[in-house]
Design a protein around this motif. Structure first.
Motif, PDB file in Angstrom:
ATOM      1  N   ARG A 113       0.842  -1.187   0.000  1.00  0.00           N
ATOM      2  CA  ARG A 113       0.000   0.000   0.000  1.00  0.00           C
ATOM      3  C   ARG A 113       0.886   1.249   0.000  1.00  0.00           C
ATOM      4  NH1 ARG A 113      -4.867  -1.348   4.349  1.00  0.00           N
ATOM      5  NH2 ARG A 113      -5.635  -3.237   3.283  1.00  0.00           N
ATOM      6  N   GLU A 114       0.265   2.361  -0.309  1.00  0.00           N
ATOM      7  CA  GLU A 114       0.998   3.618  -0.371  1.00  0.00           C
ATOM      8  C   GLU A 114       1.600   4.006   0.983  1.00  0.00           C
ATOM      9  OE1 GLU A 114      -2.102   3.723  -3.638  1.00  0.00           O
ATOM     10  OE2 GLU A 114      -2.009   3.041  -1.562  1.00  0.00           O
ATOM     11  N   THR A 115       0.988   3.526   2.060  1.00  0.00           N
ATOM     12  CA  THR A 115       1.445   3.869   3.407  1.00  0.00           C
ATOM     13  C   THR A 115       2.531   2.938   3.939  1.00  0.00           C
ATOM     14  OG1 THR A 115      -0.424   2.575   4.254  1.00  0.00           O
ATOM     15  CG2 THR A 115      -0.730   4.963   4.070  1.00  0.00           C
ATOM     16  N   ASP A 116       2.853   1.887   3.197  1.00  0.00           N
ATOM     17  CA  ASP A 116       3.877   0.939   3.652  1.00  0.00           C
ATOM     18  C   ASP A 116       5.268   1.561   3.566  1.00  0.00           C
ATOM     19  OD1 ASP A 116       2.077  -1.074   4.250  1.00  0.00           O
ATOM     20  OD2 ASP A 116       2.201  -1.981   2.262  1.00  0.00           O
ATOM     21  N   LEU A 209      -0.086  10.333  -3.543  1.00  0.00           N
ATOM     22  CA  LEU A 209       0.644   9.141  -3.970  1.00  0.00           C
ATOM     23  C   LEU A 209      -0.326   7.987  -4.192  1.00  0.00           C
ATOM     24  CD1 LEU A 209       3.317   7.471  -4.283  1.00  0.00           C
ATOM     25  CD2 LEU A 209       3.230   7.140  -1.794  1.00  0.00           C
ATOM     26  N   TYR A 210      -0.186   7.307  -5.345  1.00  0.00           N
ATOM     27  CA  TYR A 210      -1.085   6.206  -5.686  1.00  0.00           C
ATOM     28  C   TYR A 210      -0.315   5.059  -6.337  1.00  0.00           C
ATOM     29  CZ  TYR A 210      -4.826   9.682  -5.092  1.00  0.00           C
ATOM     30  OH  TYR A 210      -5.665  10.637  -4.593  1.00  0.00           O
ATOM     31  N   HIS A 211      -0.926   3.880  -6.265  1.00  0.00           N
ATOM     32  CA  HIS A 211      -0.417   2.695  -6.955  1.00  0.00           C
ATOM     33  C   HIS A 211      -1.389   2.318  -8.076  1.00  0.00           C
ATOM     34  CE1 HIS A 211       1.957   1.207  -3.157  1.00  0.00           C
ATOM     35  NE2 HIS A 211       2.472   2.282  -3.714  1.00  0.00           N
ATOM     36  N   TYR A 212      -0.819   1.939  -9.227  1.00  0.00           N
ATOM     37  CA  TYR A 212      -1.652   1.431 -10.316  1.00  0.00           C
ATOM     38  C   TYR A 212      -0.836   0.443 -11.141  1.00  0.00           C
ATOM     39  CZ  TYR A 212      -4.859   1.004 -14.186  1.00  0.00           C
ATOM     40  OH  TYR A 212      -5.721   0.491 -15.123  1.00  0.00           O
ATOM     41  N   SER A 213      -1.406  -0.738 -11.359  1.00  0.00           N
ATOM     42  CA  SER A 213      -0.717  -1.762 -12.152  1.00  0.00           C
ATOM     43  C   SER A 213      -1.756  -2.669 -12.784  1.00  0.00           C
ATOM     44  CB  SER A 213       0.222  -2.591 -11.261  1.00  0.00           C
ATOM     45  OG  SER A 213      -0.531  -3.321 -10.304  1.00  0.00           O
ATOM     46  N   GLY A 214      -1.266  -3.629 -13.578  1.00  0.00           N
ATOM     47  CA  GLY A 214      -2.144  -4.651 -14.103  1.00  0.00           C
ATOM     48  C   GLY A 214      -2.567  -5.620 -13.008  1.00  0.00           C
ATOM     49  N   SER A 215      -3.424  -6.554 -13.369  1.00  0.00           N
ATOM     50  CA  SER A 215      -3.931  -7.527 -12.411  1.00  0.00           C
ATOM     51  C   SER A 215      -4.199  -8.853 -13.131  1.00  0.00           C
ATOM     52  CB  SER A 215      -5.234  -6.997 -11.784  1.00  0.00           C
ATOM     53  OG  SER A 215      -5.765  -7.899 -10.858  1.00  0.00           O
ATOM     54  N   PRO A 216      -4.035  -9.998 -12.481  1.00  0.00           N
ATOM     55  CA  PRO A 216      -3.532 -10.208 -11.124  1.00  0.00           C
ATOM     56  C   PRO A 216      -2.008 -10.290 -11.116  1.00  0.00           C
ATOM     57  CG  PRO A 216      -4.160 -12.302 -12.061  1.00  0.00           C
ATOM     58  CD  PRO A 216      -4.459 -11.253 -13.116  1.00  0.00           C
ATOM     59  N   ASP A 264      -0.920  -2.772  -4.172  1.00  0.00           N
ATOM     60  CA  ASP A 264      -2.334  -2.655  -3.840  1.00  0.00           C
ATOM     61  C   ASP A 264      -2.858  -1.388  -4.506  1.00  0.00           C
ATOM     62  OD1 ASP A 264      -4.786  -1.962  -2.622  1.00  0.00           O
ATOM     63  OD2 ASP A 264      -4.258  -2.995  -0.768  1.00  0.00           O
ATOM     64  N   CYS A 265      -3.773  -1.542  -5.453  1.00  0.00           N
ATOM     65  CA  CYS A 265      -4.262  -0.408  -6.241  1.00  0.00           C
ATOM     66  C   CYS A 265      -5.629   0.085  -5.781  1.00  0.00           C
ATOM     67  CB  CYS A 265      -4.333  -0.799  -7.718  1.00  0.00           C
ATOM     68  SG  CYS A 265      -2.767  -1.383  -8.401  1.00  0.00           S
ATOM     69  N   SER A 266      -6.081  -0.362  -4.612  1.00  0.00           N
ATOM     70  CA  SER A 266      -7.444  -0.054  -4.170  1.00  0.00           C
ATOM     71  C   SER A 266      -7.651   1.439  -3.922  1.00  0.00           C
ATOM     72  CB  SER A 266      -7.793  -0.859  -2.919  1.00  0.00           C
ATOM     73  OG  SER A 266      -6.873  -0.611  -1.871  1.00  0.00           O
ATOM     74  N   THR A 270     -10.610   3.443  -5.765  1.00  0.00           N
ATOM     75  CA  THR A 270     -11.651   4.094  -4.975  1.00  0.00           C
ATOM     76  C   THR A 270     -11.714   5.589  -5.262  1.00  0.00           C
ATOM     77  OG1 THR A 270     -11.409   2.457  -3.204  1.00  0.00           O
ATOM     78  CG2 THR A 270     -12.437   4.557  -2.623  1.00  0.00           C
ATOM     79  N   THR A 271     -10.565   6.202  -5.398  1.00  0.00           N
ATOM     80  CA  THR A 271     -10.510   7.656  -5.600  1.00  0.00           C
ATOM     81  C   THR A 271     -10.959   8.063  -6.995  1.00  0.00           C
ATOM     82  OG1 THR A 271      -8.667   7.805  -4.034  1.00  0.00           O
ATOM     83  CG2 THR A 271      -9.014   9.689  -5.493  1.00  0.00           C
ATOM     84  N   PHE A 272     -10.524   7.342  -8.009  1.00  0.00           N
ATOM     85  CA  PHE A 272     -10.740   7.775  -9.392  1.00  0.00           C
ATOM     86  C   PHE A 272     -11.683   6.876 -10.195  1.00  0.00           C
ATOM     87  CE2 PHE A 272      -6.432   9.372  -8.257  1.00  0.00           C
ATOM     88  CZ  PHE A 272      -6.723  10.733  -8.308  1.00  0.00           C
ATOM     89  N   GLY A 273     -12.091   5.744  -9.623  1.00  0.00           N
ATOM     90  CA  GLY A 273     -12.985   4.848 -10.357  1.00  0.00           C
ATOM     91  C   GLY A 273     -12.331   4.168 -11.536  1.00  0.00           C
ATOM     92  N   LEU A 274     -11.009   3.982 -11.463  1.00  0.00           N
ATOM     93  CA  LEU A 274     -10.251   3.353 -12.550  1.00  0.00           C
ATOM     94  C   LEU A 274      -9.607   2.075 -12.027  1.00  0.00           C
ATOM     95  CD1 LEU A 274      -8.537   6.583 -13.956  1.00  0.00           C
ATOM     96  CD2 LEU A 274     -10.587   5.450 -14.834  1.00  0.00           C
ATOM     97  N   PRO A 275     -10.258   0.943 -12.204  1.00  0.00           N
ATOM     98  CA  PRO A 275      -9.740  -0.312 -11.643  1.00  0.00           C
ATOM     99  C   PRO A 275      -8.602  -0.893 -12.464  1.00  0.00           C
ATOM    100  CG  PRO A 275     -11.758  -0.733 -12.855  1.00  0.00           C
ATOM    101  CD  PRO A 275     -11.560   0.760 -12.875  1.00  0.00           C
ATOM    102  N   PRO A 276      -7.744  -1.693 -11.835  1.00  0.00           N
ATOM    103  CA  PRO A 276      -6.736  -2.438 -12.600  1.00  0.00           C
ATOM    104  C   PRO A 276      -7.406  -3.334 -13.635  1.00  0.00           C
ATOM    105  CG  PRO A 276      -6.322  -2.593 -10.236  1.00  0.00           C
ATOM    106  CD  PRO A 276      -7.678  -1.983 -10.393  1.00  0.00           C
TER     107      PRO A 276
END
Length: 306
Positions: A113-116, A209-216, A264-266, A270-276
């Motif tokens: 997560r971004e806080t890690d 700060l955000y995380h975004y990647s492919g899944s899974p 973790d891209c949650s 949640t913020t932008f409505g753009l899921p992996p």
């Protein structure tokens, strides 16, 4: 709205320039030869064209070479990021910046997560983390997007390397004890352009700060197997090579890679409505483009939740 894309010759930068018009954006896209972000005077010259937002896709990304060329890595990844943030602050405009999973140690077992806590294991990750910190220190209106295992139609990447090796060899070994999330360069570009177009419309974004990647998540071995499976089905390979899983210890490199690069891209979703998105589907688009069948174009309508 006019945006300045730094690093326009790279994997993501190339896609940003190609796709900007589809998102209603006017783009300035200097390549590395036209803009060295480590030189403030070159940035200042481009700022005279009055961009209203900067996207920084410029980076020193050669992980192994960074171990022996630390000065060059920090010049781009730290000094360049700081220079762009300072230029943005002076102009009163925001900066969208691409960062990396390599800011983490890779010792975790759950998605980061971004806080890690961070803990880069090499110069590349350390220089990118320093760049993040420099941006935060001098510019409030910033968005840092960490991503992982980037591949695409342009530049050097794992997918193109596997296709080349698959044509040359009957068998090869691929590391199976490193895990991450393959992320298509075009997907990253379209996500960033979506955010830029929202800023153009609303005059604001939820900065940070955000995380975004492919899944899974998968291993490099799993990724390679799927590249070869799809590559053969599309006629890019005459046959699939035999792929054997190997351990990191069997494939030593100058820089230590994180064993765990799952993000973790949650928070971003949640913020932008753009899921992996499923990396297997995005891989198909890239392979089709490499085969000359179709150019992958992720449109704004394909990015929101179904």
């Amino acid at each position: 709205m006019r945006i300045l894309v730094c690093g326009a010759g790279g994997q993501v930068g190339h896609e940003l320039v190609d796709r900007a018009a589809a998102f209603g954006l006017d783009v300035l896209g200097p390549t590395r030869a036209q803009l060295d972000v480590s030189k403030p005077e070159q940035i200042a010259a481009l700022m005279r064209q009055r961009p209203e937002l900067i996207i920084n896709a410029a980076a020193y990304t050669h992980v192994d070479n960074a171990e022996t060329h630390a000065e060059q890595a920090y010049a781009v990844n730290l000094d360049g990021a700081r220079n762009l943030a300072e230029a943005a602050a002076h102009a009163g405009i925001p900066l969208l910046h691409i960062s990396t999973d390599y800011v983490f140690s890779g010792d975790a077992s759950a998605p980061y997560r971004e806080t890690d806590g961070t803990g880069p294991t090499g110069v590349y990750g350390a220089s990118k983390l320093a760049g993040e910190e420099a941006i935060r220190a001098c510019l409030e209106s910033h968005l840092i997007l960490r991503t992982s295992w980037v591949y695409g139609v342009h530049g050097h990447n794992f997918v193109k390397t596997m296709l080349r090796l698959g044509r040359q060899r009957d068998a090869l070994g691929v590391v199976s004890d490193q895990f991450g999330c393959p992320t298509q360069a075009g997907r990253i570009a379209s996500v960033l352009l979506t955010l830029a177009s929202r800023y153009a419309r609303d005059g604001r974004l939820d900065w940070g700060l955000y995380h975004y990647s492919g899944s899974p998540s998968c291993s490099w071995y799993d990724f390679a197997v799927e590249i070869f499976r799809q590559g053969e089905a599309m006629g890019l390979l005459a046959r699939q090579p035999q792929v054997s899983p190997i351990l990191t210890a069997q494939y030593p490199t100058p820089a230590r890679r994180p064993a765990w690069s799952v993000l973790d891209c949650s928070r971003f979703e949640t913020t932008f409505g753009l899921p992996p998105q499923p990396w297997q589907d995005d891989l198909s688009e890239v392979l089709a483009a490499l085969g000359g069948q179709v150019s992958p174009q992720i449109t704004p309508g394909q990015l929101s939740r179904a």
